[in-house]
Scaffold this active site. Structure first.
Site, PDB file in Angstrom:
ATOM      1  N   LEU A 491       3.320   2.464 -12.028  1.00 12.38           N
ATOM      2  CA  LEU A 491       1.907   2.564 -11.686  1.00 12.38           C
ATOM      3  C   LEU A 491       1.419   3.993 -11.773  1.00 12.38           C
ATOM      4  O   LEU A 491       0.249   4.255 -11.993  1.00 12.38           O
ATOM      5  CB  LEU A 491       1.682   2.050 -10.250  1.00 12.38           C
ATOM      6  CG  LEU A 491       1.891   0.561 -10.026  1.00 12.38           C
ATOM      7  CD1 LEU A 491       1.882   0.254  -8.535  1.00 12.38           C
ATOM      8  CD2 LEU A 491       0.808  -0.246 -10.727  1.00 12.38           C
ATOM      9  N   GLN A 493       2.660   8.495 -11.157  1.00  7.48           N
ATOM     10  CA  GLN A 493       3.621   9.486 -10.702  1.00  7.48           C
ATOM     11  C   GLN A 493       2.982  10.203  -9.522  1.00  7.48           C
ATOM     12  O   GLN A 493       2.031  10.946  -9.677  1.00  7.48           O
ATOM     13  CB  GLN A 493       3.922  10.463 -11.843  1.00  7.48           C
ATOM     14  CG  GLN A 493       4.836  11.611 -11.480  1.00  7.48           C
ATOM     15  CD  GLN A 493       6.293  11.173 -11.391  1.00  7.48           C
ATOM     16  OE1 GLN A 493       6.747  10.310 -12.138  1.00  7.48           O
ATOM     17  NE2 GLN A 493       7.035  11.756 -10.446  1.00  7.48           N
ATOM     18  N   GLY A 494       3.495   9.965  -8.346  1.00  9.27           N
ATOM     19  CA  GLY A 494       2.930  10.629  -7.172  1.00  9.27           C
ATOM     20  C   GLY A 494       3.645  11.934  -6.905  1.00  9.27           C
ATOM     21  O   GLY A 494       4.613  12.273  -7.580  1.00  9.27           O
ATOM     22  N   GLY A 495       3.144  12.640  -5.928  1.00  6.39           N
ATOM     23  CA  GLY A 495       3.723  13.932  -5.594  1.00  6.39           C
ATOM     24  C   GLY A 495       5.167  13.816  -5.134  1.00  6.39           C
ATOM     25  O   GLY A 495       5.933  14.762  -5.208  1.00  6.39           O
ATOM     26  N   PHE A 496       5.562  12.656  -4.685  1.00  3.15           N
ATOM     27  CA  PHE A 496       6.896  12.509  -4.121  1.00  3.15           C
ATOM     28  C   PHE A 496       7.792  11.631  -4.991  1.00  3.15           C
ATOM     29  O   PHE A 496       8.855  11.216  -4.575  1.00  3.15           O
ATOM     30  CB  PHE A 496       6.814  11.920  -2.716  1.00  3.15           C
ATOM     31  CG  PHE A 496       5.890  12.710  -1.835  1.00  3.15           C
ATOM     32  CD1 PHE A 496       6.337  13.864  -1.230  1.00  3.15           C
ATOM     33  CD2 PHE A 496       4.577  12.324  -1.671  1.00  3.15           C
ATOM     34  CE1 PHE A 496       5.493  14.619  -0.442  1.00  3.15           C
ATOM     35  CE2 PHE A 496       3.724  13.082  -0.886  1.00  3.15           C
ATOM     36  CZ  PHE A 496       4.174  14.228  -0.273  1.00  3.15           C
ATOM     37  N   GLY A 497       7.292  11.321  -6.181  1.00  2.00           N
ATOM     38  CA  GLY A 497       8.094  10.499  -7.072  1.00  2.00           C
ATOM     39  C   GLY A 497       7.264   9.398  -7.671  1.00  2.00           C
ATOM     40  O   GLY A 497       6.114   9.184  -7.276  1.00  2.00           O
ATOM     41  N   VAL A 499       5.853   5.638  -8.819  1.00  2.54           N
ATOM     42  CA  VAL A 499       5.554   4.416  -8.085  1.00  2.54           C
ATOM     43  C   VAL A 499       5.564   3.250  -9.066  1.00  2.54           C
ATOM     44  O   VAL A 499       5.030   3.350 -10.165  1.00  2.54           O
ATOM     45  CB  VAL A 499       4.162   4.490  -7.425  1.00  2.54           C
ATOM     46  CG1 VAL A 499       3.919   3.261  -6.576  1.00  2.54           C
ATOM     47  CG2 VAL A 499       4.033   5.753  -6.598  1.00  2.54           C
ATOM     48  N   LYS A 513       7.847   3.045  -4.038  1.00  2.00           N
ATOM     49  CA  LYS A 513       7.865   4.488  -4.282  1.00  2.00           C
ATOM     50  C   LYS A 513       9.309   4.936  -4.317  1.00  2.00           C
ATOM     51  O   LYS A 513      10.073   4.675  -3.402  1.00  2.00           O
ATOM     52  CB  LYS A 513       7.089   5.217  -3.184  1.00  2.00           C
ATOM     53  CG  LYS A 513       6.995   6.704  -3.431  1.00  2.00           C
ATOM     54  CD  LYS A 513       6.025   7.382  -2.466  1.00  2.00           C
ATOM     55  CE  LYS A 513       4.581   7.137  -2.814  1.00  2.00           C
ATOM     56  NZ  LYS A 513       4.071   8.057  -3.833  1.00  2.00           N
ATOM     57  N   ASP A 610      -1.243  16.206   1.277  1.00  2.00           N
ATOM     58  CA  ASP A 610      -1.437  15.996  -0.157  1.00  2.00           C
ATOM     59  C   ASP A 610      -2.547  14.981  -0.386  1.00  2.00           C
ATOM     60  O   ASP A 610      -2.400  14.006  -1.108  1.00  2.00           O
ATOM     61  CB  ASP A 610      -0.128  15.545  -0.814  1.00  2.00           C
ATOM     62  CG  ASP A 610      -0.203  15.658  -2.339  1.00  2.00           C
ATOM     63  OD1 ASP A 610      -1.096  16.367  -2.842  1.00  2.00           O
ATOM     64  OD2 ASP A 610       0.617  15.025  -3.026  1.00  2.00           O
TER      65      ASP A 610
END
Ligand SMILES: *[C@@H]1O[C@H](CO)[C@@H](O)[C@H](O)[C@H]1NC(C)=O
Ligand SMILES: *[C@@H]1O[C@H](CO)[C@@H](O)[C@H](O)[C@H]1NC(C)=O
Ligand SMILES: *[C@@H]1O[C@H](CO)[C@@H](O)[C@H](O)[C@H]1NC(C)=O
Ligand SMILES: *[C@@H]1O[C@H](CO)[C@@H](O)[C@H](O)[C@H]1NC(C)=O
Ligand SMILES: *[C@@H]1O[C@H](CO)[C@@H](O)[C@H](O)[C@H]1NC(C)=O
Ligand SMILES: *[C@@H]1O[C@H](CO)[C@@H](O)[C@H](O)[C@H]1NC(C)=O
Ligand SMILES: *[C@@H]1O[C@H](CO)[C@@H](O)[C@H](O)[C@H]1NC(C)=O
Ligand SMILES: *[C@@H]1O[C@H](CO)[C@@H](O)[C@H](O)[C@H]1NC(C)=O
Ligand SMILES: *[C@@H]1O[C@H](CO)[C@@H](O)[C@H](O)[C@H]1NC(C)=O
Ligand SMILES: CC(=O)N[C@H]1CO[C@H](CO)[C@@H](O)[C@@H]1O
Ligand SMILES: CC(=O)N[C@H]1CO[C@H](CO)[C@@H](O)[C@@H]1O
Length: 801
Positions: A491, A493-497, A499, A513, A610
């Site tokens: 879905l 790429q978030g700040g923590f990896g 999704v 996530k 964030d």
């Protein structure tokens, strides 16, 4: 303060009959009754009394109003419940030499009279006259005799309290004076609302508005010698003239007010049951100074029932106090909260009492009852006052006195009042977004676990909760659900990896996530973090469903949001048309509520760190849900010192102090929120490569437009003109306040929630500068961030309440 609606409210036009050009007289005497062509005026021409007819009502009354202020507000009506027919032009108001004041109709039938007379004898002379004084009091007196008044209108209030009038009671003489609202704006007859000073003598006074004199409708909370503490915006400076006179020996208590000379004003109970304080400085028109309540369901007495607490910024507005559960889940779930809540765990002192005579010896401290603090509260009804004995430590004294009496359910130490305690069911408790006081609710020890005052108690909390309360997913299940983390399921790429979307075997859709952090953090610590995060539940936060750990893999499982994230709409040339202004405004409001919860209302304070458009997810109804909250903690915790300079957060949303020094606080979230608001209004993201120009572009642009009074030009042109300009301008104003350079200047989320929901004037924002000195920045930030990120991560992120 809504001035517009006030003007409307008074928009009843008077047919003042012939009085416009009729004669003005200064007194009514037995030989000169007041007839329709005339008005009685006060010596300074401030007040006027005469016949009036509310617009097209067909009825006629005798009333008093300010002579030169329009639109006219009738402050007193003689025959409010006994009107004269509009067509009767021969009515008159007369005084007799025996002191009686009487209104007679054209057939000379008495319509209304004062019923008060004096003894007259032929041996002395008396001259009775009725006059109107400059404070609006209509007085019948013997002008030759002692001059004492025989009767006065100030002792018989209608719906209005004028300066020098008194609201209150005299217990010994069984007298009371209260306001009775009009039936409607155009019908002066007695309506259903009344307001009076609460009759109970054992507690600090409060004002109460009743329905039918029996059902409480609203209460002001106790008087603290300058204001009522249950009216959050009652500015005591404005109301310096308000005072309460109490004489315990005589059993009298009266509330009254005075205004500075040259200022006119009144306090009135509207036909909708609202108290309004109006004033006029120019002597020509009325302005609203303050009002007792907004059109707010939480202001209605007992909306959430006993042990319920009402908060207008939350949904649903009613919640049970912590440690209590709905009395009737069925009614509660239907939105009927009035039956309230009941205690989950019996109090220790109650158990002791019920068991009778079981000695207290051998009890563990753990068993004892304690208190849970609620901040920004409107205190419940039935407060009682206890005199503190220990003046050195009033707070502890108040607490101990409450703890020592099992009937004592709550206490509060309030400035200028002292120790308040409650012995009856706690009802009409409200949580304000600002103002209010702190109140402590008695609970069994077991229910106190969620009171986290320090980090130690937080650990204790975690120790007592079983991490298995959270759903643990099997790694293989997740693999299957996400097609082995296939790229097609990704879905974003978030700040923590990254999704991924997943579909469980039962068809339920999930978002997974996959944390990119390569460990360092032990599994126990990770579980604890999960437990913390999963306990953060609010309708504007994405709900966490569970987690999964296998070797180096750490997965978080969330509910799946059908409409993905806000950026997929906002920055898309075509899809952004879907976001009409009401949707955008709703998103802003939802984000405010979510952040308010994280910063102020959840059991631990959580700084997001964030916040950005891609972290605002949208449900099927386009309601916003904040995602990735609390994750900064996990990532932070896994990093060693060398990496700490890599601050978590996204360029463009980072506050100056965070980007430069790694310092973060709730104010850095506020900054990111400000950027978010400006983006939502404008649909512009203004990307540039330079770390700092990127946001300054949009921020400076927005500020300049606002400063030139062209704020509306910021609005995404795709909206055309279909938006509420007042809402846009308010959001823009708030956005600019949030992105101010200096964290101290930025509002907190509670302020923002208040600004959004009221017409209160906001302060003026400063131009965002965000200047940096390059070399100094690098030299300093490395040095500081090591210290700050380590300390801040553990201190600022989590604060007990
Ligand atoms: C008052 O009466 C006039 C004439 O009957 C009418 O035009 C006006 O709309 C009325 N105003 C209100 C507030 O009802
Ligand atoms: C007072 O005088 C008026 C008019 O003369 C008369 O109608 C009324 O009965 C008198 N009231 C008393 C109590 O004497
Ligand atoms: C005066 O007395 C009459 C009859 O007892 C009563 O109906 C009326 O309400 C009284 N008027 C006032 C102003 O108290
Ligand atoms: C007039 O007589 C009445 C009754 O005797 C008395 O109450 C009142 O005080 C007298 N007024 C004056 C001015 O002497
Ligand atoms: C108040 O009294 C009026 C008239 O008696 C009645 O119609 C109304 O229902 C009452 N209101 C409430 C809330 O009880
Ligand atoms: C009252 O009058 C003043 C001066 O004429 C004007 O500035 C103000 O807008 C008026 N206020 C209202 C509520 O009409
Ligand atoms: C507790 O307070 C209530 C209410 O004031 C009082 O009636 C009762 O006597 C008190 N009990 C004790 C043990 O002091
Ligand atoms: C996922 O990977 C496993 C083992 O690597 C493999 O057996 C399975 O067929 C894969 N499933 C899919 C849907 O690709
Ligand atoms: C951290 O701060 C302390 C005191 O403020 C200072 O003495 C120390 O040198 C700092 N540590 C580092 C690594 O800079
Ligand atoms: C604006 C928009 O795309 N809304 C969609 C959100 O998701 C629901 C459910 O899939 C759709 O019905 C809406 O059209
Ligand atoms: C890089 C970039 O696009 N910067 C722009 C940011 O927004 C301001 C105002 O719209 C522009 O002047 C900048 O050129």
């Amino acid at each position: 303060m809504q001035l517009g609606s006030v003007t409307l409210f008074f928009l009843f036009i008077f047919s003042l009959l012939l009085s416009q050009h009729g004669a003005e007289v200064y007194n009514i005497t037995p030989s000169h009754p007041l007839s329709e062509g005339e008005t009685l005026v006060s010596p300074g021409l401030i007040f006027e009394l005469g016949f009036f007819s509310p617009n097209s009502s067909g009825n006629k009354y005798v009333g008093i109003w300010h002579k030169d202020i329009f639109p006219r507000k009738v402050v007193w009506v003689a025959n409010r419940d006994k009107p004269i027919a509009f067509i009767d032009t021969l009515a008159s108001l007369r005084v007799s030499s025996n002191g009686s004041l009487e209104l007679v109709d054209g057939k000379q039938n008495s319509v209304w009279s004062t019923n008060v007379t004096i003894q007259v004898s032929s041996s002395n002379t008396s001259l009775v006259a009725a006059v109107l004084s400059d404070d609006g009091n209509f007085v019948v007196k013997d002008v030759i005799g002692a001059g004492e008044s025989i009767w006065q209108s100030f002792h018989h209030p209608g719906d209005t309290l004028l300066p020098n009038m008194m609201l209150g009671y005299d217990i010994k003489n069984r007298k009371s004076s209260f306001l009775t609202a009009w039936k409607s704006e155009r019908d002066p007859s007695s309506g259903i609302y009344t307001t009076e000073l609460g009759r109970r003598t054992d507690m600090p006074a409060q004002l109460i508005i009743w329905i039918n004199r029996s059902i409480p409708f609203w209460r002001s909370g106790p008087w603290d010698k300058s204001k009522f503490i249950g009216i959050p915006n009652m500015d005591d400076r404005y109301l310096s003239g308000f005072k309460l006179d109490e004489n315990v020996d005589q059993g009298t208590k009266y509330y009254s007010y005075n205004l500075p000379k040259e200022t006119l004003g009144y306090l009135d109970l509207s036909s909708q049951g609202k108290l309004k304080h109006m004033y006029s400085e120019n002597g020509r028109n009325w302005s609203l100074k303050c009002e007792s309540q907004k059109n707010n369901r939480c202001d209605i007495y007992g909306t959430c029932g006993p042990y319920g607490i009402c908060s207008i910024s939350e949904s649903p507005i009613c919640k049970c106090l912590k440690g209590f559960v709905p009395k009737s889940h069925q009614e509660w779930s239907k939105g009927d909260w009035t039956s309230g809540c009941v205690r989950k765990t019996e109090l220790f002192c109650e158990r002791q009492t019920n068991k009778k005579s079981v000695p207290l010896q051998g009890k563990k401290d753990d068993d004892d009852d304690g208190f849970r603090k609620i901040i920004r509260a409107k205190v419940p009804d039935y407060h009682q006052y206890i005199t503190s004995l220990d003046l050195e430590d009033k707070f502890n004294d108040c607490k101990i006195r409450c703890l020592n009496n099992c009937s004592c359910l709550a206490y509060a130490l309030v400035n200028n009042i002292g120790c308040l305690v409650w012995y009856k069911d706690l009802i009409d408790l409200q949580k304000f977004s600002n103002g209010g006081v702190e109140i402590y609710i008695r609970l069994a020890h077991r229910e106190l676990e969620s009171i986290l005052t320090t980090r130690d108690t937080l650990r204790e909390y975690i120790g007592k909760h079983d991490p298995s309360e959270l759903l643990v997913y099997d790694f293989d299940t997740i693999l299957t659900a996400t097609d082995n983390f296939s790229i097609t399921n990704k879905l974003g790429q978030g700040g923590f990896g990254p999704v991924y979307k997943g579909v469980l075997q039962d068809g339920k859709e999930i978002a997974v996530k996959r944390l990119s952090s390569s460990s360092g953090q032990g599994i126990e610590e990770f579980k604890n973090e999960m437990l913390l995060i999963s306990n953060l539940q609010h309708k504007n936060l994405v709900r966490m469903m569970g987690w999964c750990v296998k070797e180096d893999e750490k997965l978080l499982i969330y509910e799946f949001m059908l409409n993905k994230s806000l950026d997929t709409f906002l920055f898309d040339t075509r899809k952004r048309a879907v976001l009409d202004w009401p949707i955008r405004f709703n998103i802003i409001q939802g984000v405010v509520r979510g952040l308010l919860y994280l910063h102020h209302d959840s059991y631990v304070k959580v700084i997001h760190r964030d916040l950005k458009v891609s972290n605002i997810l949208l449900d099927e109804k386009m309601n916003p849900k904040i995602s990735d909250f609390g994750l900064a903690r996990i990532v932070e915790g896994t990093q060693n010192l060398e990496n700490t300079q890599k601050v978590v957060g996204t360029r463009g949303y980072m506050s100056p102090e965070y980007a430069m020094g790694g310092l973060f606080s709730e104010k850095s979230d506020v900054y990111s929120f400000g950027v978010l608001v400006l983006e939502i209004i404008s649909s512009k993201k203004n990307t540039s490569f330079s770390l700092y120009d990127q946001q300054l572009g949009l921020l400076a642009y927005a500020w300049n437009l606002w400063n030139e009074g062209k704020g509306l030009e910021l609005v995404d042109e795709i909206l055309g003109y279909s938006y509420s300009s007042s809402e846009v301008l308010k959001c823009l104003h708030i956005g600019l306040l949030c992105v101010q350079d200096n964290a101290v200047d930025r509002p907190i989320m509670a302020d923002i929630a208040l600004m959004l929901s009221s017409d209160k004037d906001c302060p003026r924002p400063k131009l965002p500068v965000f200047t940096i000195q390059n070399s100094a920045y690098h030299a300093r930030s490395h040095y500081e961030s090591i210290n700050s990120s380590k300390n801040e991560a553990s201190i600022t992120m989590i604060e007990g309440r």
